[in-house]
Every structure is written in structure tokens, then in C-alpha cells.
Design an enzyme around this catalytic site. Sequence first.
Site, PDB file in Angstrom:
ATOM      1  N   ASP A  45      49.909  40.313  37.076  1.00  0.00           N
ATOM      2  CA  ASP A  45      50.553  39.016  37.188  1.00  0.00           C
ATOM      3  C   ASP A  45      50.343  38.060  38.150  1.00  0.00           C
ATOM      4  O   ASP A  45      51.118  37.874  39.264  1.00  0.00           O
ATOM      5  CB  ASP A  45      52.026  38.881  36.925  1.00  0.00           C
ATOM      6  CG  ASP A  45      52.684  37.600  36.610  1.00  0.00           C
ATOM      7  OD1 ASP A  45      51.943  36.782  36.309  1.00  0.00           O
ATOM      8  OD2 ASP A  45      53.710  37.524  36.598  1.00  0.00           O
ATOM      9  N   GLU A  49      57.776  38.726  27.324  1.00  0.00           N
ATOM     10  CA  GLU A  49      58.873  38.224  27.972  1.00  0.00           C
ATOM     11  C   GLU A  49      59.734  37.608  27.108  1.00  0.00           C
ATOM     12  O   GLU A  49      60.334  36.359  27.435  1.00  0.00           O
ATOM     13  CB  GLU A  49      58.522  37.155  29.214  1.00  0.00           C
ATOM     14  CG  GLU A  49      57.523  38.059  30.136  1.00  0.00           C
ATOM     15  CD  GLU A  49      57.190  37.103  31.416  1.00  0.00           C
ATOM     16  OE1 GLU A  49      57.009  35.947  31.310  1.00  0.00           O
ATOM     17  OE2 GLU A  49      56.950  37.728  32.482  1.00  0.00           O
ATOM     18  N   GLU A  95      52.660  30.380  42.566  1.00  0.00           N
ATOM     19  CA  GLU A  95      53.849  31.025  42.319  1.00  0.00           C
ATOM     20  C   GLU A  95      54.085  32.319  43.467  1.00  0.00           C
ATOM     21  O   GLU A  95      54.848  32.572  43.568  1.00  0.00           O
ATOM     22  CB  GLU A  95      53.834  31.824  40.760  1.00  0.00           C
ATOM     23  CG  GLU A  95      55.189  32.713  40.387  1.00  0.00           C
ATOM     24  CD  GLU A  95      54.818  32.944  39.085  1.00  0.00           C
ATOM     25  OE1 GLU A  95      53.932  32.802  38.181  1.00  0.00           O
ATOM     26  OE2 GLU A  95      55.917  33.835  38.581  1.00  0.00           O
TER      27      GLU A  95
END
Length: 710
Positions: A377, A303, A405
Site C-alpha cells: 500500500d 476494506e 499518505e
Amino acid sequence: MTRRLFLLFLGLILIATASYAADPSADEGDDGYRLWLKYEAVTNAAIKAEYLKYTTFIGNSAKGEIGQSAAQELQTGLKKLLGKNINVTSSFGARSGAIVFRIVTSSNQIQQEEGYQITLSGGNILILARSENGILYGVFALLRHMQMQRTLKNLNVASSPKIRYRMLNHWDNPDGTIERGYAGASLWKWYELPERVDPRYADYARANASLGINGTVLNNVNASARFMSQEYIVKVAAIANVLRKYGIKTYLSVYFAAPKTLGGLPTSDPLDPQVRAWWKEKVAQIYKEIPDFGGFLVKANSEGEPGPQDYGRTHADGANMLAEAFEPYDGIVIWRAFVYKADPNADRFKAAYEEFVPLDGKFDPKVIVQVKNGPIDFQPREPFSPLFGNMPKTPLGIEFQITQEYLGFATHAVYEAPIFKECLDSDTYVNGEGSTVAKVVDGSMHGYARTLMAGVANTGNSRNWTGHPLAQANWYAFGRLSWDHQLSSEQIAQEWVALTLTRSQKASGHITKMMLRSREIYVDYNTPLGLSRPWMGVHFAPEPWQNKGSRPDWTAVYYHRADSAGIGFDRTSSGSNALAQYRPQVQQKWIDPDKTSLPYLLWFHHVRWDKNLSTGKSLWEELCTRFYTGADSVLWMQQQWDLAKPDLDSEVYANVAQRLKVQRREAIWWRDAWVLYLQSLARQPIPAGFEPPKQTLEEVKQSVNVYLMR
Ligand code: GCW
């Protein structure tokens, strides 16, 4: 200033000071600060009488820093539980009625350095261990036992951790923000350190030690080079000095390009001698300030973060260079396997395996590769990462995410132990049946002693640490499982409820039932039947229609692949063939859409809307059923919570009750967004028995836009 304004102003000041001055152990109104270490007075008279037989404490065989923390915890714990001070003495004599710390050099019962045994002998309670760390864990276990008002008759428990490095990963930034943090700002006050050491650090350490957590990475894996400066090392050392007293080692995330950006070198190439020397010196500098420093955690070439590949080197080259710098010390290098490329033709699912499996056997023994539980993820449900079992020559640690998240931030109640357990109990079949992920991670499969379980922390400076009161249970569950992954989700939930919310069996029954179902309920209204949603952004608002992003795998449509024919990601040989990364026995479970269990169906197959499923419904009908029953089950959660109300603290009750209302509203938002969007592709009616959404697709999109507006 008008009188009214003045009074308002005065009122605000009073409110502010009152909340700052609040006594964390105050009995009225539970603000959640004390977590599961409340030590509320024992109410069962018979049990209390049993406990009161132990009037003396003898701790002189564990006089070091950690032993002292253990002694202090025991004394304050007993005082609160029994309302009485315990006598402290150093001479044992022939007395009975004592609680005694005893360090032993060897013991069959205590398998590990950090393990403990609690046993009765000659009318005394002995807490035995091979180290002071073990004594500390024994004390917390005894206090847990007493908080739950359990009898001491025939007390004999021995326990040793199954994992060596049990750690929290904080994604905390130097400016006080937290990446994916939903409970306020960072606990670490970098601008005040090192001179001012917030007393809260010690309570943080106590909470972790009480679960057996023995390491913490203070800063975000998207790391700032700042933490490698002397100025920050000294700040870190001030925190480490507090954590050490509770057996917790401090670790740092590192910015791979620090030799260049901070050190002023022309390169950060891991094979460059100057770069290697820079890291050696850096590590030496850290050990000067923090003699028991734990090590580095590294996110590299992921990322947009820098890494060894920027110089044509491999992950192993990068990790080994750092490991070399740790050679003279006890510290380790934890290298993350969370990598994926912006390749429109690739399947992100396969990326970590493709990059890391070829490196198996190339890592220095001081390196542990840290793998997220799933291949993508931290989704509400993922199959286990195919890396587990496929890198036998490398110790693999597991990374779970405690912070929610993808699980509704701090407004949705989702108890995560079942997520952690589901992965740990998955069978990789690498050495035949029973080769669970847990056995890979705890080292028993491939013979490793350096074993690791990490959880991305959900703590912040909210008074109750985690924002949602029930999110404390996720921190608790992670810690308990990192010590013993064989504990059941139910047992952990019952324990947590008893320690934190209520000792009433009846209320606990309602709450644990609700906790244990909460994950499935969330999955149903959020990502049923194997959908996932790791597209870019805040990871909260529903945007299944999102098809524009700076890279294909940063869109929603990349993951669900819905079209007029059906929905789901074909990962069989007719698609990306990611399934081939698993052993044949695992492939067998997921290769045939007719045999794939429904929770994983759309992870591996693109399925026609009208396909009949094992439930007797078509895929379209089943999806709608899940979205609707999921959202409606939040009403059931509200009922369970209300049934527990008479036995709950009013502040905690109200806090959760209000959040459940938000959850209900947002569950409907999610349901409507998905159902309306998918309906625009499937062109099928909402099945009979369900009321069609009150809003149009355009209206939901507009509400999501408002949510995402800056
Ligand atoms: O889940 C993703 C998050 C990023 C995070 C990244 C990672 C720290 O959206 O915020 O970055 O994973 O794990 O590195």
C-alpha cells in the site's frame, strides 16, 4: 463591542476579502496558485527577440471547443511572456511570422490521436496534430519551451502519449472532506453545483491538460451511492462541461451496492437480471447528461466495501456486468485490485495476486484492472506488485499515489518521480530480460491499446493547490510520466523548477539536488532497509510498537516482525513464500539475504540484529545509521534551500523553509520512536558517533498518544 475588538474584526474581514480577491496572476508575492503556468516575462533579450518575430496567430483549422481553449492559452501565454498581444487572423497567405494550428489527417511523426508536432516552416511555427486535443498539448509544449527561454532555432519536436488513459483519482467525499488529503478541502463544491461553477475548475483543467492528463475521477473510491442519483449526475455534468474544454473526461467511483441502497432493489448481485438492468439504465442516464462520460472506477470487496463476493460472485462477474452497461458507449470500467483479507495466517503481500491471477482472461475487454505500484500500500519503498506481467490476458493499469499518505503529508518534502520511475523501470522478466513494468502498463508487452496510469491526487482548495509548495512537483511529475514514462526524474525536476520556482541555473541546481535526494532521505528516517508501516490510522505518527488492531494486518508489528532475535518479514519459502509470485530471475535478486540489495532486505528477510551487512556494519548499526543520517540530512536539505534563497520568491521561500523546520523536528521524532522501540528488543547500545535520543521510549509514546488523541 470595544473599539479594539471592532478593529480586530475589521482587520479580519479585510484579510479575508483580500485573500479572496487576490489576483491569481499578481506579480508580487507568489501564492503558488498559478502552478507551473506562470508565463513570467521572458528576460533573455536575444530569446525575446526571437519570439517576437511571431506576431500573428492563425487558429482557424481548430475551431472546436478544445481548439478554442488552445487558442486562448496560447494568446494569454504569449501576452504574459512577451508583454504584447498577438494578432489573430484567419488568412494564411504567403506570410511568415505566424504561429499556426493545423489538423492533419495522417503523419508519420504523430503516432497517436493525441500526439503533436511543433515545427518551423517558411518562417512560421506550425503546431500539427490529428485532433484538437493534440493541438492543445502542442500549445502547452510550446509554451513550456518558451517559459524555459529556449531557442526556437531548428525547432522540431514530435511527441505522442505512451499511455491512453492518463488520469487523476480524487479521493474526495461528498461532504467536502478528502480521504488522505492534506491540502485543504475538496475542490468540488457539491452544494453549490450545478448552478454555481467555481472558476477554479477551469484552472484545475488547464493545469492537468498542460501535463497531458486526460481523465479525472471526481470522487473517492470508498464511494457514496449519492453520485448515482440524478441530482448528483447533474452536478457532475456541470464539472464535466468545464473539463471537456481541456480534453479531460470525467469518471465516477461507484458504490457497488447502489442498486440496493439507492435503487431499492432487494439485491446488488451482479448476475441478477434486475441489477444488470438497473446499471444499464443508470449508465444511460449518465450519458444523457454527460455524452463523453469516461467510465467507472470500482473498489469492491476491499476494506469493507461491498462487491460481487457478497453474493458468491467473482471480481470478473462484477466488472463484466458494469462493462455490459457501457457497451453502447465509449466508457470503460476500471476495477481495482487492491484487496486483502483479515486472515491472521496470510501475508497481505500475496492477496491481490491470489485473487486476481486466477481471473486472468475472464474480464470483458472494456475492463482495465488497476493495480497499485506495490503489493501492499503506497509505502515509501515497495517492490513492484507481482501482478504486473502475471495477467497477460488482461490490460493492467497502474495506480500511484501522489498525495503523501505515507510520505509525511504536507510537511515533508518528498519528490516522488523516483518512486514512480523505480516501479516502472523494474524488470518483471515475464518475457525475459527487459520486461519492465512500464512495458506491461503501456501495453507494448502484451499488445493492449487500452492502457492506463492513475495517480491519487494531492490537490485541495489550499490557495497553492497542494499545501506544500514542493508537492506541486509531484502532481507535475505524475502527469509528465503518464504521458512519457521515459522522461527522467531529473529532467522533470529541472523543468518544474524552471517553470515554477526560478529560472536561475544556480538555484535550480540546489533545489533539484535536494528534490532528487529527498525520497531516500525520507526512507532513511522513516522506513529504512525495507521496513514498511501500513498499519491503521492516520498514517503519520510513528507507532512501531502498535500491536493491537481489529485485525492482525492492521497492526505495526505484523509488518516489521521485530523481536529479540532480529527484524523483517520472511517472504522466502521458510516464511510466507510471497517471493514465489515473481519470476525466477526476480526471486534470485531477493532470495538470499546476503545478496538482497539493502533497500529491499527487510521486505523479504527476517534478519538477526548482529548480522554483518555489506556495509561492514551489523544490521542494528546500519539501521541506526540510516535513522540518524536520514534525520540529519534534513539539515542538508535546509542548506540547499537556503542557498537558492536569493533567486526565490520570498513567500515561497519562507513557506518551504518553515515546512523544512517541521520536517526536521518530525524526522527526529520518527528516528527516536523507531530507535528506542527497536532498542528495547535488540538490547544494543546506540552506535558510537550518534547521540542517544534525548527522550525515553515512554516519552515518545506519550507524544504519539497526544498526536493521535481525538
Ligand atoms: O492506502 C489505503 C488508504 C485508504 C484508501 C485505500 C485504498 C481510499 O489508507 O484510505 O481508501 O488505501 O486505496 O482503497
